[in-house]
Motif scaffolding. Structure first.
Motif, PDB file in Angstrom:
ATOM      1  N   ALA A  57      -6.902  33.064  70.054  1.00  0.00           N
ATOM      2  CA  ALA A  57      -7.279  33.950  71.214  1.00  0.00           C
ATOM      3  C   ALA A  57      -6.242  35.051  71.319  1.00  0.00           C
ATOM      4  O   ALA A  57      -6.649  36.332  71.912  1.00  0.00           O
ATOM      5  N   PHE A  58      -5.157  34.916  71.089  1.00  0.00           N
ATOM      6  CA  PHE A  58      -3.951  35.660  71.300  1.00  0.00           C
ATOM      7  C   PHE A  58      -4.265  36.812  70.361  1.00  0.00           C
ATOM      8  O   PHE A  58      -3.968  38.009  70.411  1.00  0.00           O
ATOM      9  N   SER A  59      -4.616  36.522  69.126  1.00  0.00           N
ATOM     10  CA  SER A  59      -4.714  37.390  67.935  1.00  0.00           C
ATOM     11  C   SER A  59      -5.847  38.305  68.073  1.00  0.00           C
ATOM     12  O   SER A  59      -5.738  39.410  67.887  1.00  0.00           O
ATOM     13  N   LEU A  60      -6.892  37.790  68.726  1.00  0.00           N
ATOM     14  CA  LEU A  60      -7.899  38.635  69.067  1.00  0.00           C
ATOM     15  C   LEU A  60      -7.672  39.617  69.978  1.00  0.00           C
ATOM     16  O   LEU A  60      -8.053  40.753  70.091  1.00  0.00           O
ATOM     17  N   ILE A  61      -6.907  39.106  71.128  1.00  0.00           N
ATOM     18  CA  ILE A  61      -6.663  40.029  72.287  1.00  0.00           C
ATOM     19  C   ILE A  61      -5.635  41.205  71.917  1.00  0.00           C
ATOM     20  O   ILE A  61      -5.757  42.369  72.096  1.00  0.00           O
TER      21      ILE A  61
END
Length: 68
Positions: A57-61
């Motif tokens: 999720a952090f990578s996508l954000i």
């Protein structure tokens, strides 16, 4: 039938197991010796899955850096 004798003529250990479970004050899911291993493995897998999900999720954000 002698092949089924170990399944049919097994000793009744219900009372002995009942005493073991009722004598313990641990939570029901931690009373047997093997259950502690299973619970710890479950917690480790859950933690790894949650860390992987949070990283994804952090990578996508965060996104990709812009090419200049």
């Amino acid at each position: 039938m002698p092949i089924l004798d170990p399944l049919i003529y097994r000793p009744n250990r219900v009372v002995e197991k009942q005493r073991f479970h009722q004598a313990s004050h641990d939570p029901i899911y931690l009373r047997t010796p093997a259950s502690k291993v299973f619970v710890r493995v479950y917690y480790a897998m859950f933690a790894a899955g949650m860390l992987g999900t949070a990283y994804g999720a952090f990578s996508l954000i965060k996104g990709k850096p812009a090419n200049e």
